[in-house]
Design a protein around this motif. Structure first.
Motif, mmCIF file in Angstrom:
data_model
loop_
_atom_site.group_PDB
_atom_site.id
_atom_site.type_symbol
_atom_site.label_atom_id
_atom_site.label_comp_id
_atom_site.label_asym_id
_atom_site.label_seq_id
_atom_site.Cartn_x
_atom_site.Cartn_y
_atom_site.Cartn_z
ATOM 1 N N GLU A 287 0.837 -1.206 0.000
ATOM 2 C CA GLU A 287 0.000 0.000 0.000
ATOM 3 C C GLU A 287 0.869 1.252 0.000
ATOM 4 O O GLU A 287 0.609 2.212 -0.746
ATOM 5 N N ASN A 288 1.909 1.270 0.831
ATOM 6 C CA ASN A 288 2.796 2.430 0.891
ATOM 7 C C ASN A 288 3.505 2.656 -0.434
ATOM 8 O O ASN A 288 3.630 3.789 -0.909
ATOM 9 N N ASP A 289 3.980 1.559 -1.041
ATOM 10 C CA ASP A 289 4.674 1.684 -2.333
ATOM 11 C C ASP A 289 3.715 2.141 -3.414
ATOM 12 O O ASP A 289 4.092 2.899 -4.318
ATOM 13 N N LEU A 290 2.457 1.669 -3.307
ATOM 14 C CA LEU A 290 1.457 2.012 -4.311
ATOM 15 C C LEU A 290 1.183 3.508 -4.323
ATOM 16 O O LEU A 290 0.907 4.105 -5.380
ATOM 17 N N ARG A 291 1.286 4.129 -3.160
ATOM 18 C CA ARG A 291 1.008 5.559 -3.058
ATOM 19 C C ARG A 291 2.048 6.387 -3.819
ATOM 20 O O ARG A 291 1.757 7.516 -4.215
ATOM 21 N N HIS A 292 3.231 5.853 -3.993
ATOM 22 C CA HIS A 292 4.298 6.610 -4.656
ATOM 23 C C HIS A 292 4.571 6.127 -6.072
ATOM 24 O O HIS A 292 5.404 6.713 -6.768
ATOM 25 N N ALA A 293 3.873 5.068 -6.500
ATOM 26 C CA ALA A 293 4.179 4.470 -7.803
ATOM 27 C C ALA A 293 3.885 5.420 -8.957
ATOM 28 O O ALA A 293 4.634 5.464 -9.947
ATOM 29 N N LEU A 294 2.794 6.183 -8.866
ATOM 30 C CA LEU A 294 2.449 7.094 -9.952
ATOM 31 C C LEU A 294 3.510 8.170 -10.142
ATOM 32 O O LEU A 294 3.995 8.391 -11.261
ATOM 33 N N GLU A 295 3.899 8.816 -9.029
ATOM 34 C CA GLU A 295 4.878 9.896 -9.149
ATOM 35 C C GLU A 295 6.245 9.386 -9.566
ATOM 36 O O GLU A 295 7.034 10.127 -10.146
ATOM 37 N N LYS A 296 6.511 8.115 -9.244
ATOM 38 C CA LYS A 296 7.799 7.529 -9.660
ATOM 39 C C LYS A 296 7.734 6.904 -11.044
ATOM 40 O O LYS A 296 8.729 6.339 -11.522
ATOM 41 N N ALA B 11 -6.918 -1.788 -22.478
ATOM 42 C CA ALA B 11 -5.776 -1.253 -21.714
ATOM 43 C C ALA B 11 -5.689 -1.987 -20.383
ATOM 44 O O ALA B 11 -6.640 -1.992 -19.602
ATOM 45 N N LEU B 12 -4.526 -2.613 -20.134
ATOM 46 C CA LEU B 12 -4.308 -3.374 -18.899
ATOM 47 C C LEU B 12 -3.050 -2.847 -18.204
ATOM 48 O O LEU B 12 -1.964 -2.869 -18.780
ATOM 49 N N ILE B 13 -3.203 -2.387 -16.967
ATOM 50 C CA ILE B 13 -2.091 -1.769 -16.232
ATOM 51 C C ILE B 13 -1.150 -2.841 -15.701
ATOM 52 O O ILE B 13 -1.560 -3.950 -15.335
ATOM 53 N N ARG B 14 0.124 -2.494 -15.664
ATOM 54 C CA ARG B 14 1.155 -3.342 -15.084
ATOM 55 C C ARG B 14 2.042 -2.464 -14.191
ATOM 56 O O ARG B 14 2.184 -1.270 -14.411
ATOM 57 N N TRP B 15 2.622 -3.107 -13.174
ATOM 58 C CA TRP B 15 3.450 -2.357 -12.219
ATOM 59 C C TRP B 15 4.816 -2.999 -12.158
ATOM 60 O O TRP B 15 4.957 -4.161 -11.804
ATOM 61 N N TRP C 288 9.886 -6.088 -6.003
ATOM 62 C CA TRP C 288 9.258 -7.371 -6.315
ATOM 63 C C TRP C 288 9.097 -7.627 -7.806
ATOM 64 O O TRP C 288 8.586 -8.657 -8.219
ATOM 65 N N GLY C 289 9.494 -6.664 -8.626
ATOM 66 C CA GLY C 289 9.467 -6.870 -10.067
ATOM 67 C C GLY C 289 8.087 -6.678 -10.685
ATOM 68 O O GLY C 289 7.236 -5.972 -10.141
ATOM 69 N N PHE C 290 7.872 -7.342 -11.812
ATOM 70 C CA PHE C 290 6.665 -7.171 -12.609
ATOM 71 C C PHE C 290 5.442 -7.716 -11.862
ATOM 72 O O PHE C 290 5.426 -8.869 -11.441
ATOM 73 N N MET C 291 4.389 -6.859 -11.698
ATOM 74 C CA MET C 291 3.201 -7.250 -10.949
ATOM 75 C C MET C 291 1.962 -7.075 -11.811
ATOM 76 O O MET C 291 1.774 -6.059 -12.488
ATOM 77 N N LEU C 292 1.088 -8.117 -11.787
ATOM 78 C CA LEU C 292 -0.171 -8.093 -12.523
ATOM 79 C C LEU C 292 -1.217 -7.303 -11.737
ATOM 80 O O LEU C 292 -1.093 -7.135 -10.531
ATOM 81 N N PRO C 293 -2.280 -6.841 -12.403
ATOM 82 C CA PRO C 293 -3.327 -6.067 -11.711
ATOM 83 C C PRO C 293 -3.914 -6.795 -10.516
ATOM 84 O O PRO C 293 -4.234 -6.164 -9.510
ATOM 85 N N SER C 294 -4.068 -8.116 -10.619
ATOM 86 C CA SER C 294 -4.679 -8.856 -9.516
ATOM 87 C C SER C 294 -3.838 -8.775 -8.244
ATOM 88 O O SER C 294 -4.333 -9.014 -7.146
ATOM 89 N N ASP C 295 -2.545 -8.403 -8.369
ATOM 90 C CA ASP C 295 -1.668 -8.309 -7.205
ATOM 91 C C ASP C 295 -1.822 -6.984 -6.453
ATOM 92 O O ASP C 295 -1.492 -6.920 -5.263
ATOM 93 N N PHE C 296 -2.282 -5.953 -7.128
ATOM 94 C CA PHE C 296 -2.318 -4.659 -6.444
ATOM 95 C C PHE C 296 -3.619 -3.876 -6.612
ATOM 96 O O PHE C 296 -3.902 -2.969 -5.823
ATOM 97 N N ILE C 297 -4.431 -4.214 -7.633
ATOM 98 C CA ILE C 297 -5.664 -3.457 -7.836
ATOM 99 C C ILE C 297 -6.626 -3.580 -6.638
ATOM 100 O O ILE C 297 -7.239 -2.582 -6.231
#
Length: 821
Positions: free
Chosen positions: A566-575, A599-603, A608-617
């Protein structure tokens, strides 16, 4: 003269003289003593003759003046003087004497002749005269008024001071009566005293009274009267002494008024005032104090205070010791501040008082007493107790709240170190309560929570603590736990009890709990850690749809990872850690061609590397971060679609599918965000397909209908994703303005293998076409599945068999190699 026997004529002549004549020789011995001397001094002639003159006429004053007298006589002069002389019987009298020396022809002193007279009467007359003069001077010049008054009240004599007091001249006052200048309210009192004086009942009297001045103003005087009687005992005149006390009296009247005003003020105050004198006896007990104590005003010694007035300490139960009573402390010199005590009279209600007081002293530092003010803070204490209760209890259910629970948990953990046992915490969350609250209203929701609390109480022991944490979360503390089976029995009891429905306004409501169980003891766990463990287990139970889960450390690691996510997710957009992959959507035909992309988002997580939407959405959805993330996806996708449309034109233009989560759909700014994105990107509204999962449609259908119609008014197309996955009514298909149904991939995956699923897919396609909707089949992973969908008349397909989600560069090569038409 020297020998009177030789001259009888001279002797008789000297005896006839009324004054004492004494002759002494030069040695001071008596040689002549006439009859008057015998009478005056008490010595007979025979006794006196030949005796020293100082023996028969002893006088201290003559002895002191002897040298002066002899000096005068030695010069031939007479001496005259007054002195006090003593008779034979020891009595004394004042005498006036003249001593004359007698010389012979040769000038030798032969005798001294003394003539003396008793001047007692003269002295008395002079004293009377002087007394009269002093009296007259005193009367006239006295600092107080004086008067002689006839028995009938007429003024016979007045002094200047009395004239000054009343404003009259002496002539104006003489003949005036006392009665005519006496204030009518004082007349009878004065007259009664005068009558008693005349009757001989009293010798004198004094009184304070009022006279009228000449200008008819009133003057207060202190009158002292005595009576002078004649020799016959008949009344002669009154002597009156008049002291002007007007200033003092008016000051006294003012002080009395102030005292009465102060007393009335003290009596009217709601503040209790008590005071004692220098000896410690109660002297002031105002109305409020009497009401507090339930007694009448009376004096009381210090040692009786506690027993007489039922004083208690702030607990309201323990009798207050004498030395702790606020007034006693103040009397002892202590500055008492905010001392609480309880007045608990037998026949009245207990009152809580706050006392402040101190001793008071005169200018010389002598203690005059002590005073204490007592405020009735009973209602304030009740309010404080209520606020204290409210601060640690839930206002809806009256259960302990989080703060009180944590405190009790901390105390319980401390006790475990002594009792060598454990405690258990059951963290419970009501599943589905929000749906009930939103659909039936908060009033029913609140009543339901109260009913839940009551039912939970019935599942627990009296010594267990039940608390409401927040919303639909409840928590239980079980103490003296020996084994894990004890809290699990409680959990089972709760689960069984909540299988029975609640009835609210005739409607049955079934609720279930997700329960997390955590055990611990004071050696290894703090209250916060044990609560964290129980909450972690509860969330695991909720995720797994289990009735309960017992905490184990692995759960904490997972929960910690989720928090970090959750904390990392808050900064992912700006980074700029997010990217978008696009999965082509093919229209089935001759040939099949790409008609749109999803359109399918990836992080790309830095750790932790490449993450699918089901991991963070799901985390983004819970935290609300889905709003900015989803907005970014829509903007990026629309700009990309517009770029591809311009580079690879087709008819219809390439469409862009963007997923909307439930939270996005209900976001108030959704319509504005979509409109702004279309305007900024330049993409035609018809090229944007917004996909909403079917599960989202099950809640607030009326609200969604409004939102869908507003989106359709913009011109965008709407698709229902995962259709068929939820158990729901199909009525919304008729009510909602949708364009596309996307069949859930689980049905497509078993095409040709599961006859039931194949039948469902066929029915969905026919239903959609009958409603004028297009159908997309998802998760196409084999040629057989593609063939089935083609045969059943499906409009669009997408899946790994045709094209995986891929970066924009790879999709662009697919579009470039696709024939244009």
């Amino acid at each position: 003269i020297m020998d009177p026997t030789k001259n009888r004529f001279h002797a008789r002549l000297l005896d006839a003289v009324g004054q004492a004549v004494i002759a002494a020789d030069p040695l001071g011995k008596v040689i002549y003593w006439n009859r008057a001397a015998q009478e005056l001094y008490g010595w007979s002639a025979q006794e006196a003759m030949g005796r020293p003159i100082v023996e028969v006429t002893p006088s201290e004053e003559l002895a002191e003046q002897a040298e002066e007298i002899m000096g005068t006589l030695s010069h031939g002069r007479s001496w005259t003087g007054e002195f006090v002389v003593q008779r034979k019987d020891g009595t004394t009298f004042p005498a006036l004497a003249t001593d004359t020396p007698v010389h012979d022809e040769q000038g030798n002193l032969v005798a001294i002749i003394g003539v003396s007279t008793d001047i007692t009467q003269i002295k008395q007359t002079e004293e009377l005269r002087r007394g009269e003069e002093r009296f007259r001077a005193t009367f006239a010049q006295a600092a107080v008024g004086m008067a002689h008054t006839a028995p009938d009240g007429r003024l016979l004599r007045v002094n200047r001071k009395l004239c000054d007091i009343l404003g009259y001249t002496r002539e104006e006052m003489l003949g005036m009566t006392v009665q005519e200048r006496t204030h009518p309210d004082d007349f009878e009192r004065d007259l009664d005293q005068a009558r008693r004086l005349l009757a001989g009942e009293i010798e004198t009297y004094s009184m304070e009274k009022r006279f009228f001045r000449k200008d008819d103003s009133i003057v207060w005087i202190n009158l002292t009267v005595s009576l002078v009687r004649e020799a016959s005992a008949e009344p002669d005149y009154f002597i009156a002494v008049v002291e002007d006390i007007d200033e003092r009296k008016r000051t006294e009247i003012d002080l009395n008024r102030e005292r009465e005003f102060l007393k009335a003020t003290l009596e009217s105050l709601k503040v209790g005032i008590v005071a004692c004198d220098a000896e410690g006896n109660l002297t002031l007990f105002n109305k409020a104090s009497r009401e507090f104590h339930g007694v009448a005003e009376e004096k009381s010694a210090p040692d009786e205070w506690a027993e007489r007035y039922d004083l208690h300490y702030a607990d309201g139960r323990t009798p207050m010791r004498k030395e702790d009573i606020p007034l006693y402390r103040a009397y002892g010199g202590e500055n008492v501040r905010d001392a609480e005590m309880v007045i608990a009279p037998i026949d009245g209600p207990a009152r809580t008082l706050m006392a402040n007081g101190q001793a008071f002293y005169d200018d010389e530092g002598n203690k005059l007493g002590a005073v204490v003010a007592m405020h009735d803070i009973t209602e304030r204490k009740r309010a404080e107790e209520w606020l204290q209760h409210q601060a640690f209890h839930d206002p809806l259910t009256d259960l302990p709240n989080r703060y009180l629970f944590v405190d009790r948990l901390g105390q319980a953990l401390i006790r475990t170190t002594r009792l060598e046992n454990r405690v258990a915490v059951l963290f419970k969350d009501l599943d589905g309560f929000k749906v009930v609250n939103d659909s039936l209203g908060h009033e029913i929701g609140d009543r339901l929570l109260v009913a839940v609390a009551e039912r939970l109480k019935g599942c627990l022991r009296p010594k267990d603590t039940l608390a409401r944490f927040a919303g639909d979360e409840f928590i239980v503390l079980i103490e003296e736990v020996e084994g894990a089976d004890e809290p699990l029995r409680v959990t089972q009891r709760i689960t069984e009890e909540f299988q029975r429905p609640f009835v609210m306004d005739g409607r049955e409501i079934v609720l279930r709990f997700s329960i997390g169980v955590a055990l611990g003891e004071g050696y290894t766990k703090s209250p916060e850690e044990l609560l964290r463990d129980a909450a972690t287990a509860m969330y695991r139970a909720k995720d797994e749809a289990a009735d309960y889960k017992v905490f184990d450390p692995a759960m904490y690691e997972q929960a910690l990872r989720r928090l970090e996510l959750e904390n990392d997710l808050r900064h992912a957009l700006e980074k700029e850690e997010f990217t978008i992959c696009y999965q082509p959507k093919f229209r089935l035909g001759q040939p099949d061609r790409i008609e749109g992309v999803e359109a399918l988002i990836r992080w790309e997580h830095p750790q932790w590397g490449f993450m699918l939407p089901s991991d963070f959405i799901p985390v983004a959805e819970e935290t609300g971060l889905i709003i900015p993330i989803g907005g970014w996806v829509m903007k990026e996708a629309c700009h990309q679609a517009k770029e591809w449309q311009e580079r690879y034109p087709s008819e219809p233009p390439l469409g862009m599918c963007v997923n909307l989560s439930a939270r996005q759909v209900r976001h108030p700014g959704l319509l504005q965000d979509v409109s702004a994105t279309l305007r900024e990107s330049g993409l035609e509204p018809g090229s944007l397909i917004l996909e909403i999962t079917e599960g989202t449609l099950l809640k607030d259908t009326e609200l969604l209908e409004t939102i869908f119609r507003e989106l359709k008014a913009l011109g965008v197309r709407l698709a229902i994703d995962d259709f068929g996955k939820e158990y729901s009514s199909l009525s919304y298909l008729k009510r909602l303005p949708v364009d596309v149904l996307k069949i859930d991939g689980s049905f497509v995956a078993s095409l040709g293998e599961d006859p039931a699923n194949t039948t469902i897919v066929e029915a969905v396609i026919k239903l959609a076409h009958s409603l004028g909707l297009e159908v997309t089949g998802e998760w196409v992973e084999s040629a057989e599945q593609l063939a089935y969908l083609r045969r059943l008349g499906c409009d669009h397909v997408q899946g790994y068999f045709l094209a995986k989600p891929q970066p924009s560069e790879e999709v662009e090569s697919l579009l470039a190699n696709q024939p244009a038409y």
